[in-house]
Scaffold this motif. Structure first.
Motif, PDB file in Angstrom:
ATOM      1  N   THR A  69      59.484  51.612  25.473  1.00 27.97           N
ATOM      2  CA  THR A  69      58.945  50.315  25.887  1.00 27.97           C
ATOM      3  C   THR A  69      59.511  49.828  27.226  1.00 27.97           C
ATOM      4  OG1 THR A  69      60.541  49.222  24.417  1.00 27.97           O
ATOM      5  CG2 THR A  69      58.297  49.541  23.576  1.00 27.97           C
ATOM      6  N   ASP A  73      57.089  48.956  30.217  1.00 31.02           N
ATOM      7  CA  ASP A  73      57.139  47.645  30.863  1.00 31.02           C
ATOM      8  C   ASP A  73      57.178  47.793  32.386  1.00 31.02           C
ATOM      9  OD1 ASP A  73      57.673  44.669  30.860  1.00 31.02           O
ATOM     10  OD2 ASP A  73      59.486  45.367  31.850  1.00 31.02           O
ATOM     11  N   ARG A 106      62.087  40.023  26.118  1.00 27.28           N
ATOM     12  CA  ARG A 106      61.527  40.274  24.790  1.00 27.28           C
ATOM     13  C   ARG A 106      61.153  38.950  24.139  1.00 27.28           C
ATOM     14  NH1 ARG A 106      61.475  44.841  26.048  1.00 27.28           N
ATOM     15  NH2 ARG A 106      62.370  46.707  25.139  1.00 27.28           N
ATOM     16  N   GLN A 128      57.012  41.480  26.214  1.00 27.03           N
ATOM     17  CA  GLN A 128      57.367  42.646  25.398  1.00 27.03           C
ATOM     18  C   GLN A 128      57.833  42.203  24.014  1.00 27.03           C
ATOM     19  OE1 GLN A 128      60.142  45.448  27.359  1.00 27.03           O
ATOM     20  NE2 GLN A 128      60.087  44.001  29.058  1.00 27.03           N
TER      21      GLN A 128
END
Length: 315
Positions: A69, A73, A106, A128
């Protein structure tokens, strides 16, 4: 390094310092049966997250920890920066707003007041999360926001998460791979069960605003993967942009810049970035146990087929 990135690096390094003072038993908290790191989130934050207001143009990047991730990103941010509809002035405005409002990379990180501050961020927001669907704010599914889910084969995910766990000062270490493997298979790790996570996302494989991509396919042909991502989110790029971004976001390029972009987190986040590292770690019995578990949870499913388990998880 952008000013917002500098701020995030400082916050994470402060969390590292806190983590070094916390006993192992205090490093995680449980929320609705799933464990989370106590220095970067809290039950109050996860409760407050229900008030998060999604926008129709939000870009949501989802995935279980260590499925790629951070890489995704960076790719999406570079694609969005190259979008002909996004001006340099808008990019600067967003970076300054993220810094001023103290937002996190996040969705589930930060203090309970973060969701109120996120309302003041200019669009387009790139968000995210490692959360499964049932814990995401309802507004995400009620809006026209698009979700890109990244999945990675369970064996490489488990190995990568093991090294991450034992190198992260905010997470309790395991004394051995065998001890960790048992915890991973039983979902007794931060962010919970890998298998529960994917079984839940499997229900969304035909959702019109959700695209699923595998780590392995992105590794095999990054440019093709980026073109799919750009088309999904409606980014308009020139052909040369894709080649430039692929070069800038290769694992080697990101690892070399990781001290600058991620501070002490750099070496922890960017370890090997390869497919098949599990073969050096799994025992025969662990291989067989993982094979059975995958078949039991994802065998015969659309998501399971997309992951090409026979290709990536058989010795």
């Amino acid at each position: 390094m952008s000013r917002n990135r500098e701020r995030i690096v400082k916050i994470m390094e402060d969390c590292f310092s806190q983590g070094e003072k916390i006993p192992a038993e205090g490093m995680l908290f449980s929320y609705r049966g799933i464990l989370y790191p106590a220095t970067i989130s809290s039950p109050e934050t996860l409760e407050a997250m229900k008030t998060f207001e999604a926008r129709d143009d939000d870009v949501i990047l989802a995935g279980y920890p260590k499925t790629g991730t951070n890489w995704l990103d960076q790719i999406v941010r570079e694609l969005e920066s190259a979008d002909v509809k996004c001006t340099e002035e808008e990019m600067k405005e967003r970076i300054n707003a993220e810094k001023k409002l103290e937002t996190f990379p996040r969705l589930e990180f930060g203090d309970p007041g973060i969701y109120e501050r996120m309302k003041k961020l200019p669009s387009r927001r790139i968000i995210q999360t490692h959360l499964p669907p049932h814990l995401l704010p309802l507004s995400i599914f009620q809006s026209k926001a698009k979700i890109l889910l990244l999945v990675r084969n369970p064996k490489d995910t488990a190995v990568s998460f093991y090294h991450f766990y034992n190198n992260m000062p905010v997470l309790p270490s395991f004394t051995s791979w065998d001890e960790y493997f048992t915890a991973f298979m039983n979902g007794k790790v931060a962010w919970g069960s890998y298998f529960d996570h994917l079984m839940e996302w499997n229900k969304y494989t035909d959702h019109e605003r959700i695209m699923i991509m595998t780590y392995e396919e992105l590794k095999e042909d990054q440019i093709l993967g980026m073109k799919r991502i750009a088309a999904f989110f409606g980014f308009s790029l020139l052909e040369e942009d894709f080649h430039r971004i692929a070069k800038n976001t290769s694992f080697q390029a990101m690892k070399e810049k990781s001290k600058e972009t991620h501070g002490k987190m750099g070496d922890i986040l960017f370890r090997k970035g390869v497919v098949g590292n599990w073969k050096d770690v799994f025992s025969k019995a662990q291989n067989e146990e993982m094979d059975r578990k995958f078949q039991e949870c994802l065998g015969g499913t659309k998501l399971g087929a997309m992951m090409k388990y026979e290709v990536y998880c058989k010795a």
